[in-house]
Design a protein around this motif. Structure first.
Motif, PDB file in Angstrom:
ATOM      1  N   THR A 172       7.567   6.006  26.121  1.00 21.39           N
ATOM      2  CA  THR A 172       7.673   5.407  27.450  1.00 21.39           C
ATOM      3  C   THR A 172       7.440   6.463  28.545  1.00 21.39           C
ATOM      4  N   ASP A 173       7.173   7.662  28.135  1.00 18.99           N
ATOM      5  CA  ASP A 173       6.879   8.765  29.053  1.00 18.99           C
ATOM      6  C   ASP A 173       5.704   9.522  28.458  1.00 18.99           C
ATOM      7  N   LEU A 174       4.519   9.026  28.736  1.00 21.20           N
ATOM      8  CA  LEU A 174       3.325   9.523  28.055  1.00 21.20           C
ATOM      9  C   LEU A 174       3.105  11.009  28.300  1.00 21.20           C
ATOM     10  N   TYR A 175       3.180  11.437  29.541  1.00 26.48           N
ATOM     11  CA  TYR A 175       2.938  12.847  29.834  1.00 26.48           C
ATOM     12  C   TYR A 175       4.019  13.735  29.220  1.00 26.48           C
ATOM     13  N   GLY A 176       5.273  13.340  29.392  1.00 28.50           N
ATOM     14  CA  GLY A 176       6.365  14.133  28.844  1.00 28.50           C
ATOM     15  C   GLY A 176       6.299  14.251  27.339  1.00 28.50           C
ATOM     16  N   ASP A 177       5.976  13.166  26.665  1.00 29.96           N
ATOM     17  CA  ASP A 177       5.900  13.202  25.204  1.00 29.96           C
ATOM     18  C   ASP A 177       4.671  13.965  24.731  1.00 29.96           C
ATOM     19  N   ALA A 178       3.578  13.901  25.489  1.00 26.63           N
ATOM     20  CA  ALA A 178       2.390  14.688  25.131  1.00 26.63           C
ATOM     21  C   ALA A 178       2.688  16.181  25.253  1.00 26.63           C
ATOM     22  N   VAL A 179       3.431  16.566  26.284  1.00 33.23           N
ATOM     23  CA  VAL A 179       3.813  17.972  26.433  1.00 33.23           C
ATOM     24  C   VAL A 179       4.733  18.387  25.283  1.00 33.23           C
ATOM     25  N   THR A 210       4.594  13.017  13.893  1.00 30.32           N
ATOM     26  CA  THR A 210       5.206  11.689  13.836  1.00 30.32           C
ATOM     27  C   THR A 210       6.436  11.604  14.727  1.00 30.32           C
ATOM     28  N   ALA A 211       7.282  12.636  14.672  1.00 28.01           N
ATOM     29  CA  ALA A 211       8.518  12.613  15.450  1.00 28.01           C
ATOM     30  C   ALA A 211       8.258  12.749  16.948  1.00 28.01           C
ATOM     31  N   LEU A 212       7.459  13.706  17.331  1.00 29.88           N
ATOM     32  CA  LEU A 212       7.282  13.981  18.755  1.00 29.88           C
ATOM     33  C   LEU A 212       6.367  12.976  19.446  1.00 29.88           C
ATOM     34  N   ALA A 213       5.491  12.336  18.678  1.00 30.47           N
ATOM     35  CA  ALA A 213       4.630  11.293  19.250  1.00 30.47           C
ATOM     36  C   ALA A 213       5.303   9.933  19.222  1.00 30.47           C
TER      37      ALA A 213
END
Length: 232
Positions: A172-179, A210-213
């Motif tokens: 739900t936080d694309l940029y934060g999770d990509a970082v 898998t976990a971080l994405a």
């Protein structure tokens, strides 16, 4: 920065033919290429000085100044070049992975790890090596540093976003999770480079991805749904 290495470690090429009018960009490219060669050979960006680069290209050191005002400017050009190559590698791997968003994400992440493993000296320099100048003490600006790698990060954001759109990830936080995903990949790449002996789990990269994405349950890269169901 003075070049304290032995003279033969930065062996000069033949005297370089003078560029014809309009060919100044060729000298700039030669300077950057020489810096990359020195980095690969020495494994240490301290080997890249105005003097050592000039010797490698076959020019006088003052000839560098119309193109690069100081050594950090050369290093910035080297790092930008490597980020461009990394981005190209990621995009090529994503395209080869086919249409499934999950597989495209895995492909991008593994291409990132492969680049770090194949070019350890360049990779280390890209991410805050010894060349990183104190702001205000060179021609390199804060804007130069904050935009480094932006296009590469965008590849990760895009493939993760595709997974979310396909219902394969719950971010739900694309940029934060990509970082966060990049930091996980960077940490693994770094530890693989500095740890000489460690019993890494064979699927450690897949676990991190898998976990971080925030991927939903599903097959990993190259794993068929049938084989995946046998583990349930």
């Amino acid at each position: 920065m003075e070049d304290t290495r032995p003279a033969d470690s930065a062996a000069p090429k033949r005297a370089r033919a003078r560029n014809r009018r309009g060919e100044g960009s060729r000298l700039r490219e030669d300077i950057v290429a020489a810096a990359v060669e020195l980095l690969d050979e020495a494994g240490d960006e301290r080997a890249i000085t105005l003097r050592s680069v000039a010797r490698r290209v076959g020019i006088a050191a003052p000839s560098i100044y119309p193109h690069f005002p100081d050594q950090p400017a050369i290093m910035l050009a080297v790092v930008r070049l490597e980020f461009a190559e990394l981005e190209t590698s990621l995009r090529a791997s994503v395209e080869k992975a086919g249409d499934d968003p999950r597989q495209r994400l895995y492909a991008a992440c593994h291409a990132y790890l492969d680049f770090a493993r194949s070019h350890p000296e360049r990779y280390r320099t890209m991410f805050g090596g010894l060349w990183m100048p104190v702001l205000g003490e060179s021609s390199v600006t804060e804007g130069d540093l904050t935009t480094l790698g932006a296009e590469t990060m965008q590849v990760i954001i895009d493939v993760l976003g595709d997974c979310v759109a396909a219902g394969q990830a719950t971010s739900t936080d694309l940029y934060g999770d990509a970082v966060a995903l990049w930091l996980g990949l960077h940490g693994l790449a770094h530890q693989r480079a500095v740890t000489r002996a460690f019993p890494w789990p064979e699927d450690i990269a897949e676990r991190i991805i898998t976990a971080l994405a925030h991927l939903n349950e599903g097959p990993g890269p190259g794993v068929s749904p049938w084989r995946s169901s046998l583990r349930q």
